[in-house]
Design an enzyme around this catalytic site. Structure first.
Site, short mmCIF file in Angstrom:
data_model
loop_
_atom_site.label_atom_id
_atom_site.label_comp_id
_atom_site.label_asym_id
_atom_site.label_seq_id
_atom_site.Cartn_x
_atom_site.Cartn_y
_atom_site.Cartn_z
N HIS A 1 0.88 -1.20 0.14
CA HIS A 1 -0.07 -0.07 -0.15
C HIS A 1 0.84 1.15 0.07
O HIS A 1 0.45 2.32 0.24
CB HIS A 1 -0.95 -0.06 1.16
CG HIS A 1 -2.04 -1.02 1.01
ND1 HIS A 1 -3.10 -1.41 2.12
CD2 HIS A 1 -2.51 -1.50 0.00
CE1 HIS A 1 -3.73 -2.32 1.74
NE2 HIS A 1 -3.57 -2.44 0.51
N CYS B 1 5.10 16.77 -12.27
CA CYS B 1 6.23 16.83 -12.86
C CYS B 1 7.36 15.53 -12.36
O CYS B 1 8.42 15.56 -12.81
CB CYS B 1 6.91 18.23 -12.53
SG CYS B 1 7.32 18.31 -11.13
N ILE C 1 0.67 -9.88 19.07
CA ILE C 1 1.94 -10.17 18.25
C ILE C 1 3.16 -10.05 19.13
O ILE C 1 4.00 -11.23 19.21
CB ILE C 1 1.96 -9.22 17.06
CG1 ILE C 1 1.04 -9.32 16.13
CG2 ILE C 1 3.54 -9.37 16.46
CD1 ILE C 1 0.75 -8.41 14.78
P1 NAD Z 1 -6.97 -3.54 10.30
O1 NAD Z 1 -7.07 -2.47 10.99
O2 NAD Z 1 -8.23 -3.86 9.44
O3 NAD Z 1 -6.69 -4.98 11.25
C1 NAD Z 1 -6.00 -4.99 12.09
C2 NAD Z 1 -6.21 -6.39 12.76
O4 NAD Z 1 -4.95 -6.43 13.78
C3 NAD Z 1 -7.37 -6.41 13.52
O5 NAD Z 1 -8.06 -7.82 13.26
C4 NAD Z 1 -6.87 -6.41 15.13
O6 NAD Z 1 -7.59 -7.40 15.80
C5 NAD Z 1 -5.54 -7.12 14.89
N1 NAD Z 1 -4.54 -6.38 16.10
C6 NAD Z 1 -4.50 -5.14 16.35
N2 NAD Z 1 -3.50 -5.29 17.34
C7 NAD Z 1 -2.99 -6.38 17.62
C8 NAD Z 1 -1.94 -6.77 18.12
N3 NAD Z 1 -1.14 -5.99 19.10
N4 NAD Z 1 -1.51 -8.20 18.06
C9 NAD Z 1 -2.37 -8.92 17.45
N5 NAD Z 1 -3.44 -8.51 16.34
C10 NAD Z 1 -3.59 -7.13 16.67
O7 NAD Z 1 -5.62 -3.31 9.46
P2 NAD Z 1 -5.29 -4.04 7.94
O8 NAD Z 1 -5.97 -5.41 7.73
O9 NAD Z 1 -3.94 -3.89 7.86
O10 NAD Z 1 -6.00 -3.10 7.03
C11 NAD Z 1 -6.04 -1.82 7.41
C12 NAD Z 1 -5.62 -0.74 6.32
O11 NAD Z 1 -4.93 0.53 6.73
C13 NAD Z 1 -4.54 -1.13 5.46
O12 NAD Z 1 -4.79 -0.88 3.98
C14 NAD Z 1 -3.21 -0.23 5.95
O13 NAD Z 1 -2.50 0.10 4.64
C15 NAD Z 1 -3.78 0.85 6.48
N6 NAD Z 1 -3.07 1.18 7.85
C16 NAD Z 1 -1.78 1.05 7.99
C17 NAD Z 1 -1.34 1.57 9.30
C18 NAD Z 1 0.04 1.58 9.34
O14 NAD Z 1 0.97 1.75 8.45
N7 NAD Z 1 0.69 1.17 10.61
C19 NAD Z 1 -2.03 1.92 10.36
C20 NAD Z 1 -3.50 2.07 10.16
C21 NAD Z 1 -4.01 1.77 8.83
#
Ligand code: NAD
Length: 245
Positions: free
Chosen positions: A122, A133, A232
């Site tokens: 992403h 540009c 995690i």
């Molecule tokens: P999501 O938020 O939809 O899902 C995150 C998942 O991680 C959830 O199911 C949650 O239960 C789980 N989770 C949260 N903390 C956790 C932990 N400490 N240990 C284990 N599991 C944990 O995220 P997604 O599936 O990546 O989709 C989100 C979209 O938003 C992506 O497209 C991403 O590019 C973007 N995004 C990126 C960031 C970043 O770069 N850090 C942050 C927010 C959103």
């Protein structure tokens, strides 16, 4: 959790090439809110997908930058540190495994932790560029300018993240890597965002065993041979202890 840790540790131990699909849950323990929280933070009368979209950027780049800046905490970008999860993947690599990190995250933390093969599916928050540009800018420029304009041509520049409505250019490569790996590991993703959420199905179709570490169930859980429902950091510490013993 013990038996699932043992199972996933055995899958990792037996694999030479591990494809790892990571999501926003990977970075919550570094202090970056995940997607759900970002949606929660978002108060304007538009959906997340509408705001973080190429249509919005093209129609109203000034409005886009105001909202985008808040949602992705642009001021703090570059100041977060990798956590035990990111470090675990770099550690596996240091033990001679090939670890292909396929990340949905735009925070740059896998590379910062020392992983070498990282596909930022992403895109990244760390750079932006001018669609007119082609001039490239570092996040520092974006942090210093409320509405960042190109120094060369004056156009408002676009962050190098893949916005809703844009193609995901690296996804075909990610599918191939997942289908050719010995094991697929998914960490911290709800698997709700396409087309990346098709990676587990692609791996299953190719006969690649898969495991997921996530706090909550996902609608793709049928594709996994093992699930660790835990944080995690906790799970990776336990896996590392197991692999070292
Ligand atoms: P999501 O938020 O939809 O899902 C995150 C998942 O991680 C959830 O199911 C949650 O239960 C789980 N989770 C949260 N903390 C956790 C932990 N400490 N240990 C284990 N599991 C944990 O995220 P997604 O599936 O990546 O989709 C989100 C979209 O938003 C992506 O497209 C991403 O590019 C973007 N995004 C990126 C960031 C970043 O770069 N850090 C942050 C927010 C959103």
């Amino acid at each position: 959790m013990n038996s699932s840790i043992q199972r996933v540790a055995a899958m990792i131990e037996g694999a030479q090439h591990i494809a790892v699909l990571t999501g926003a849950g990977m970075s919550t323990e570094s202090g970056i809110p995940d997607f759900r929280s970002a949606k929660g933070l978002f108060t304007v009368n538009r959906s997340f997908a509408e705001v973080v979209s190429i249509d919005y950027f093209q129609a109203d780049p000034v409005g886009f930058w105001k909202d985008f800046r808040d949602i992705f905490r642009i001021k703090l970008a570059g100041h977060y540190q990798p956590n035990a999860g990111h470090e675990f993947l770099a550690w596996l690599e240091s033990r001679g495994k090939r670890v292909s990190v396929l990340t949905q995250n735009i925070d740059g933390l896998h590379t910062q932790a020392g992983s070498h093969e990282v596909l930022e599916l992403h895109g990244t928050l760390m750079t932006a560029h001018c669609l007119n540009c082609g001039e490239v800018y570092h996040v520092g420029y974006v942090q210093d300018h409320e509405i960042p304009e190109c120094r060369e041509c004056g156009e408002i520049i676009k962050p190098d993240v893949v916005l809703y409505g844009e193609a995901v250019p690296l996804v075909e490569r990610a599918f191939r890597l997942a289908a050719r790996a010995d094991v697929l590991l998914v960490m911290g993703s709800s698997l709700e965002v396409g087309p990346v959420n098709l990676i587990p199905a692609e791996a299953a179709h190719a006969g690649v065993p898969a495991a997921i570490i996530n706090l909550t169930p996902t609608s793709m859980d049928r594709f996994f041979n093992a699930r660790i429902e835990a944080k995690i950091g906790e799970a990776c510490t336990a896996l590392r202890e197991r692999l070292e013993s």
